[in-house]
Design an enzyme around this catalytic site. Structure first.
Site: not given
Length: 145
Positions: A10, A12-14, A117
């Site tokens: 929780n 980077c991507r989200s 990621d």
């Protein structure tokens, strides 16, 4: 509409997807609650990765106030859609779900594809941003009617 976006930590991507989708929903005047969480709790309370903050800022989106949180069972009840960034996250979410109703709300963010990621390869942040923004626009077209 309540949407939870889940990745590993929780940071980077989200958080990127959370910020982009909330920004686009707000622009359209949609009353959507977007949030994000991580499978693991290593970064709980921390802001997103500085590279995620930077790529979002370049596109006019501020995610700097978000704080990492770990997935909790209440999330599976609270949200209408739970979107996993990759297949490993999806497996964890499906195993974490207690009911078939909860499992029915869980899917991959990109449908059949994973969001890479970027944590260990900073060059991927722009790629991730583009993939996520495109999918957020698609989700708005699907669910925003």
């Amino acid at each position: 509409m309540k949407i939870l976006i889940v990745c590993l930590g929780n940071i980077c991507r989200s958080p990127l997807a959370h910020g982009i989708l909330q920004h686009l929903a707000d622009e359209r005047g949609l009353d959507w609650k977007i949030d994000s969480a991580g499978i693991g709790g290593w970064h709980v309370g921390n802001p997103p990765d500085h590279r995620a903050i930077a790529v979002a800022k370049r596109h006019g989106i501020d995610i700097s106030k978000q704080r990492a949180k770990q997935l909790h069972h209440r999330h599976l009840e609270e949200f209408d859609h739970i979107l996993a960034m990759d297949r490993d996250n999806l497996r964890h979410l499906l195993a974490y779900a207690k009911t078939s109703e909860q499992r029915a709300r869980i899917q991959l963010f990109l449908g059949g594809q994973e969001v890479p990621d970027p944590y260990y390869d900073g060059r991927l942040f722009d790629v991730v941003y583009q993939l996520v923004e495109k999918r957020c626009r698609e989700l708005l077209a699907i669910w925003g009617k």
